[in-house]
Design a protein around this motif. Structure first.
Motif, PDB file in Angstrom:
ATOM      1  N   LYS A 190       0.856  -1.186   0.000  1.00  0.00           N
ATOM      2  CA  LYS A 190       0.000   0.000   0.000  1.00  0.00           C
ATOM      3  C   LYS A 190       0.894   1.238   0.000  1.00  0.00           C
ATOM      4  CE  LYS A 190      -0.402   0.342   5.050  1.00  0.00           C
ATOM      5  NZ  LYS A 190      -1.326   0.357   6.208  1.00  0.00           N
ATOM      6  N   ILE A 191       0.302   2.388  -0.304  1.00  0.00           N
ATOM      7  CA  ILE A 191       1.026   3.652  -0.333  1.00  0.00           C
ATOM      8  C   ILE A 191       0.554   4.527   0.828  1.00  0.00           C
ATOM      9  CG2 ILE A 191       1.578   5.733  -1.648  1.00  0.00           C
ATOM     10  CD1 ILE A 191       2.674   3.217  -2.934  1.00  0.00           C
ATOM     11  N   CYS A 202       9.040   4.263  -8.164  1.00  0.00           N
ATOM     12  CA  CYS A 202       8.197   3.065  -8.136  1.00  0.00           C
ATOM     13  C   CYS A 202       7.438   2.896  -9.443  1.00  0.00           C
ATOM     14  CB  CYS A 202       7.241   3.116  -6.955  1.00  0.00           C
ATOM     15  SG  CYS A 202       6.155   4.551  -6.907  1.00  0.00           S
ATOM     16  N   VAL A 203       7.041   4.008 -10.054  1.00  0.00           N
ATOM     17  CA  VAL A 203       6.320   3.955 -11.330  1.00  0.00           C
ATOM     18  C   VAL A 203       7.238   3.430 -12.431  1.00  0.00           C
ATOM     19  CG1 VAL A 203       5.119   5.323 -13.080  1.00  0.00           C
ATOM     20  CG2 VAL A 203       4.812   5.860 -10.652  1.00  0.00           C
ATOM     21  N   LYS A 218       1.102  11.872  -6.213  1.00  0.00           N
ATOM     22  CA  LYS A 218       1.277  10.839  -5.192  1.00  0.00           C
ATOM     23  C   LYS A 218       1.099   9.473  -5.855  1.00  0.00           C
ATOM     24  CE  LYS A 218       1.471  13.666  -1.552  1.00  0.00           C
ATOM     25  NZ  LYS A 218       2.633  13.730  -0.616  1.00  0.00           N
ATOM     26  N   ALA A 219       1.891   8.523  -5.427  1.00  0.00           N
ATOM     27  CA  ALA A 219       1.804   7.190  -6.024  1.00  0.00           C
ATOM     28  C   ALA A 219       0.498   6.503  -5.653  1.00  0.00           C
ATOM     29  CB  ALA A 219       2.983   6.336  -5.562  1.00  0.00           C
ATOM     30  N   GLU A 220      -0.085   5.798  -6.615  1.00  0.00           N
ATOM     31  CA  GLU A 220      -1.276   4.983  -6.387  1.00  0.00           C
ATOM     32  C   GLU A 220      -1.060   3.628  -7.046  1.00  0.00           C
ATOM     33  OE1 GLU A 220      -4.749   6.952  -7.801  1.00  0.00           O
ATOM     34  OE2 GLU A 220      -4.892   8.293  -6.066  1.00  0.00           O
ATOM     35  N   ILE A 221      -1.661   2.593  -6.459  1.00  0.00           N
ATOM     36  CA  ILE A 221      -1.493   1.233  -6.969  1.00  0.00           C
ATOM     37  C   ILE A 221      -2.802   0.737  -7.578  1.00  0.00           C
ATOM     38  CG2 ILE A 221      -0.999  -1.173  -6.330  1.00  0.00           C
ATOM     39  CD1 ILE A 221       0.745  -0.087  -4.059  1.00  0.00           C
ATOM     40  N   ALA A 241       5.832   3.356   0.125  1.00  0.00           N
ATOM     41  CA  ALA A 241       5.355   2.026  -0.293  1.00  0.00           C
ATOM     42  C   ALA A 241       5.734   1.034   0.799  1.00  0.00           C
ATOM     43  CB  ALA A 241       5.985   1.621  -1.619  1.00  0.00           C
ATOM     44  N   VAL A 242       4.714   0.446   1.417  1.00  0.00           N
ATOM     45  CA  VAL A 242       4.954  -0.464   2.544  1.00  0.00           C
ATOM     46  C   VAL A 242       4.036  -1.679   2.413  1.00  0.00           C
ATOM     47  CG1 VAL A 242       5.645   1.393   4.114  1.00  0.00           C
ATOM     48  CG2 VAL A 242       3.231   0.707   3.998  1.00  0.00           C
ATOM     49  N   SER A 243       4.327  -2.710   3.186  1.00  0.00           N
ATOM     50  CA  SER A 243       3.450  -3.874   3.230  1.00  0.00           C
ATOM     51  C   SER A 243       2.104  -3.479   3.813  1.00  0.00           C
ATOM     52  CB  SER A 243       4.086  -4.980   4.074  1.00  0.00           C
ATOM     53  OG  SER A 243       5.320  -5.371   3.527  1.00  0.00           O
TER      54      SER A 243
END
Length: 373
Positions: A190-191, A202-203, A218-221, A241-243
């Motif tokens: 998750k971000i 990350c992108v 902002k990063a989104e998944i 970005a973390v678990s």
């Protein structure tokens, strides 16, 4: 509690004993010759290294082991399974080329290379173990069909498991592409938006086009595309970005242990770990960062659990290299000799849980006697 024997040799050499000689002496002392190899298909499970990464085990070591096994009557082959992520090892054609580029070929490694799960990662055997997390792990066919398994493990850090050793090399490495998806299925990250600075790393490095920057940069998944490989977690320098939860690393390590059980079920096996170039992350990356500690040596055992525990302890007790900025990813405090380097560099992981679960599964014991050769 019973203890297992782990044999260890340092990397000091003499004119009459180079490192290859020391490796052979080590495995013989550890008892590899007690295995009946005559006419047995013997899988040497090794990581060929993603092109650009230079931390993998040198093919010279594989050549010495293959030659020794052949002298004992074995039919050895070097092997690994295809990767889940899109890279230079995600299919057998590219995987074989990567292996060749890194020196794993019949000339330099004295052994043929077989990609265990076939051209597209779909060749596997389901081995029923009635596991709590994985009922019937999907193991690459060439490994499942082998009579004997030898693991040659590069001991290093890992962004999701904590470290990669014998269990990781076997449990994750022997899984077919579909098996790797099963291992990662609960590991989607998750971000944390407040930590994201929009650096775009990350992108750029998401092999599945699952990460993008939103209108606020902002990063989104996109979870419909995310396979949970964890590369964004490893790359992020800002703890954005973390678990998803605290159990993710534990579940992954539990599944790895169950897959390892399937790989080794009813087969003779032997394990060798190289505690060299102990990079912070996996050899699946196309680069390797500076090692966490000095090169320490080579260890071998019939017990993969004891071997991993011994290697982890050796790294814990080793000094930190001066040119290595080894800090806690959350607190940025420097670590020192006697501290768990893997938990500090990957604080959301729990490798101890994986070893304890492997012990519970009967794969070995965390209690060991270290014997210097």
């Amino acid at each position: 509690m019973n203890t297992s024997k782990v044999y260890f040799t340092n990397l000091r050499t003499t004119p009459s004993a180079n490192l290859l000689d020391k490796l052979e002496r080590l495995v013989k002392r550890a008892g590899i010759e007690s295995v009946d190899f005559k006419n047995q298909f013997t899988a040497i499970k090794i990581h060929f290294g993603e092109p650009g990464n230079l931390a993998f085990i040198r093919p010279n070591y594989a050549a010495r082991i293959a030659t020794l096994l052949r002298s004992l009557g074995a039919k050895p082959f070097l092997t690994d399974c295809n990767t889940l992520y899109s890279g230079n090892r995600s299919n057998a054609i590219d995987h074989l080329q990567s292996a060749m580029d890194n020196g794993f070929n019949p000339i330099s490694a004295k052994c043929d290379v077989i990609i265990a799960d076939g051209l597209k990662g779909t060749e596997y055997r389901e081995i029923y173990i009635d596991g709590e997390y994985c009922k019937a792990p999907k193991i690459g066919s060439a490994i499942a069909d082998a009579d004997i398994v030898i693991s040659m493990n590069h001991f290093k850090g890992h962004e999701q498991a904590g470290f990669g050793g014998a269990l990781k090399n076997l449990g994750m490495g022997c899984a077919s592409v579909g098996g790797k998806l099963e291992l990662h299925s609960a590991s989607q990250p998750k971000i944390i938006l407040k930590n994201c600075i929009g650096c775009n790393i990350c992108v750029k490095h998401c092999a599945h086009d699952a990460v993008h920057l939103n209108a606020d940069r902002k990063a989104e998944i996109d979870y419909s595309k995310c396979v949970g490989c964890g590369q964004c977690v490893a790359l992020c320098q800002y703890t954005a970005a973390v678990s998803k939860d605290d159990e993710t690393s534990e579940r992954l390590n539990y599944k790895i242990a169950e897959y390892t059980k399937a790989v080794l079920l009813n087969k003779p096996h032997f394990h060798i770990s190289f505690i060299m170039n102990v990079s912070p992350e996996c050899d699946c990356w196309n680069h390797n960062d500076a090692p966490l500690v000095p090169d320490l040596g080579i260890a071998a055992s019939f017990d993969p659990v004891a071997l991993d525990q011994a290697c982890a302890d050796l790294v814990t007790n080793a000094p930190v290299l001066q040119n290595t900025k080894l800090t806690d990813k959350h607190t940025h405090e420097h670590t020192h000799e006697g501290e768990d380097k893997f938990c500090l560099v990957h604080p959301d992981t729990n490798w101890q849980a994986g070893l304890k679960y492997a012990e519970k599964l009967g794969l070995g014991t965390c209690e060991y006697e270290l014997i210097t050769v």
